[in-house]
Write a protein that holds these residues in place. Structure first.
Motif, mmCIF file in Angstrom:
data_model
loop_
_atom_site.group_PDB
_atom_site.id
_atom_site.type_symbol
_atom_site.label_atom_id
_atom_site.label_comp_id
_atom_site.label_asym_id
_atom_site.label_seq_id
_atom_site.Cartn_x
_atom_site.Cartn_y
_atom_site.Cartn_z
ATOM 1 N N LYS A 1 -99.351 60.907 23.885
ATOM 2 C CA LYS A 1 -100.452 60.294 23.570
ATOM 3 C C LYS A 1 -100.045 59.199 22.225
ATOM 4 C CE LYS A 1 -104.952 60.695 21.184
ATOM 5 N NZ LYS A 1 -105.879 61.721 20.741
ATOM 6 N N GLU A 2 -99.169 59.244 21.332
ATOM 7 C CA GLU A 2 -98.901 58.351 20.406
ATOM 8 C C GLU A 2 -97.882 57.107 21.101
ATOM 9 O OE1 GLU A 2 -98.036 56.278 16.893
ATOM 10 O OE2 GLU A 2 -99.429 57.696 17.466
ATOM 11 N N THR A 3 -97.154 57.625 22.017
ATOM 12 C CA THR A 3 -96.073 56.592 22.850
ATOM 13 C C THR A 3 -97.090 55.773 23.493
ATOM 14 O OG1 THR A 3 -94.468 58.165 22.783
ATOM 15 C CG2 THR A 3 -94.389 56.526 24.568
ATOM 16 N N LEU A 4 -98.015 56.186 24.347
ATOM 17 C CA LEU A 4 -99.087 55.414 25.015
ATOM 18 C C LEU A 4 -99.730 54.488 24.123
ATOM 19 C CD1 LEU A 4 -100.569 58.209 27.531
ATOM 20 C CD2 LEU A 4 -98.983 56.015 28.095
ATOM 21 N N ARG A 5 -100.379 55.110 22.908
ATOM 22 C CA ARG A 5 -100.882 54.156 21.963
ATOM 23 C C ARG A 5 -99.753 53.001 21.401
ATOM 24 N NH1 ARG A 5 -100.886 52.647 17.240
ATOM 25 N NH2 ARG A 5 -99.239 54.093 16.667
ATOM 26 N N GLN A 6 -98.816 53.241 21.080
ATOM 27 C CA GLN A 6 -97.867 52.453 20.963
ATOM 28 C C GLN A 6 -97.546 51.277 21.862
ATOM 29 O OE1 GLN A 6 -94.245 54.518 19.508
ATOM 30 N NE2 GLN A 6 -94.979 54.927 17.451
ATOM 31 N N LEU A 7 -97.568 51.794 23.250
ATOM 32 C CA LEU A 7 -97.153 50.877 24.440
ATOM 33 C C LEU A 7 -98.414 50.195 24.591
ATOM 34 C CD1 LEU A 7 -95.744 49.958 26.575
ATOM 35 C CD2 LEU A 7 -96.582 51.901 27.813
ATOM 36 N N ASN A 8 -99.436 50.540 24.406
ATOM 37 C CA ASN A 8 -100.834 49.510 24.481
ATOM 38 C C ASN A 8 -100.687 48.685 23.299
ATOM 39 O OD1 ASN A 8 -103.513 49.067 25.674
ATOM 40 N ND2 ASN A 8 -104.259 49.525 23.743
ATOM 41 N N ASP A 9 -100.553 49.021 22.125
ATOM 42 C CA ASP A 9 -100.374 47.988 21.090
ATOM 43 C C ASP A 9 -99.357 46.900 21.307
ATOM 44 O OD1 ASP A 9 -102.433 49.524 19.803
ATOM 45 O OD2 ASP A 9 -101.065 50.429 18.073
ATOM 46 N N MET A 10 -98.217 47.132 21.982
ATOM 47 C CA MET A 10 -97.367 46.284 22.037
ATOM 48 C C MET A 10 -97.641 45.338 23.295
ATOM 49 S SD MET A 10 -94.579 46.457 20.359
ATOM 50 C CE MET A 10 -94.508 47.230 18.836
ATOM 51 N N LEU A 11 -98.176 45.923 24.327
ATOM 52 C CA LEU A 11 -98.693 44.888 25.569
ATOM 53 C C LEU A 11 -99.705 44.269 24.916
ATOM 54 C CD1 LEU A 11 -99.014 47.642 28.322
ATOM 55 C CD2 LEU A 11 -97.427 45.832 28.167
ATOM 56 N N VAL A 12 -100.714 44.469 24.111
ATOM 57 C CA VAL A 12 -101.599 43.615 23.548
ATOM 58 C C VAL A 12 -101.002 42.608 22.692
ATOM 59 C CG1 VAL A 12 -103.431 43.397 21.748
ATOM 60 C CG2 VAL A 12 -103.526 45.295 23.627
ATOM 61 N N GLU A 13 -100.077 42.818 21.750
ATOM 62 C CA GLU A 13 -99.336 41.985 21.095
ATOM 63 C C GLU A 13 -98.732 41.078 22.048
ATOM 64 O OE1 GLU A 13 -97.839 40.088 17.635
ATOM 65 O OE2 GLU A 13 -99.692 41.195 18.243
ATOM 66 N N ALA A 14 -97.977 41.406 22.839
ATOM 67 C CA ALA A 14 -97.107 40.368 23.914
ATOM 68 C C ALA A 14 -98.156 39.502 24.638
ATOM 69 C CB ALA A 14 -96.364 41.214 24.768
ATOM 70 N N GLU A 15 -99.303 39.784 24.772
ATOM 71 C CA GLU A 15 -100.202 38.977 25.536
ATOM 72 C C GLU A 15 -100.733 37.977 24.549
ATOM 73 O OE1 GLU A 15 -102.807 37.138 28.104
ATOM 74 O OE2 GLU A 15 -101.056 38.357 28.497
ATOM 75 N N ARG A 16 -101.252 38.562 23.331
ATOM 76 C CA ARG A 16 -101.519 37.682 22.227
ATOM 77 C C ARG A 16 -100.494 36.471 21.757
ATOM 78 N NH1 ARG A 16 -100.514 36.467 17.269
ATOM 79 N NH2 ARG A 16 -98.955 37.871 17.073
ATOM 80 N N ARG A 17 -99.214 36.945 22.008
ATOM 81 C CA ARG A 17 -98.299 35.971 21.604
ATOM 82 C C ARG A 17 -97.964 34.901 22.738
ATOM 83 N NH1 ARG A 17 -93.100 39.287 19.059
ATOM 84 N NH2 ARG A 17 -94.095 40.254 17.317
ATOM 85 N N ARG A 18 -98.149 35.506 24.018
ATOM 86 C CA ARG A 18 -98.065 34.682 25.278
ATOM 87 C C ARG A 18 -99.165 33.647 25.241
ATOM 88 N NH1 ARG A 18 -100.322 33.672 29.776
ATOM 89 N NH2 ARG A 18 -101.721 35.406 29.580
ATOM 90 N N THR A 19 -100.462 34.112 24.662
ATOM 91 C CA THR A 19 -101.576 32.865 24.848
ATOM 92 C C THR A 19 -101.349 31.928 23.615
ATOM 93 O OG1 THR A 19 -102.994 34.896 25.718
ATOM 94 C CG2 THR A 19 -104.024 33.009 24.556
ATOM 95 N N GLU A 20 -100.919 32.605 22.565
ATOM 96 C CA GLU A 20 -100.714 31.716 21.458
ATOM 97 C C GLU A 20 -99.539 30.566 21.609
ATOM 98 O OE1 GLU A 20 -98.505 33.082 17.657
ATOM 99 O OE2 GLU A 20 -100.802 33.136 17.271
#
Length: 52
Positions: A29-48
């Motif tokens: 559960k924690e690893t999935l949460r971390q992965l989701n956070d990283m994917l959101v951050e990667a998308e934010r950086r790409r958009t930025e």
């Protein structure tokens, strides 16, 4: 000071951990949460980057 990480390497590492490691339900559960956070951050950086 904020540590700079290679977000794509971190995403790959989390995916590998989920695919190949024996994890407890809590760890998974924690690893999935971390992965989701990283994917959101990667998308934010790409958009930025596209907007810059």
């Amino acid at each position: 000071m904020k540590t700079v990480i290679d977000i794509h390497a971190e995403i790959a590492e989390l995916r590998a951990e989920l695919a190949h490691c024996m994890l407890t339900v809590k760890e998974r559960k924690e690893t999935l949460r971390q992965l989701n956070d990283m994917l959101v951050e990667a998308e934010r950086r790409r958009t930025e980057a596209e907007g810059a």
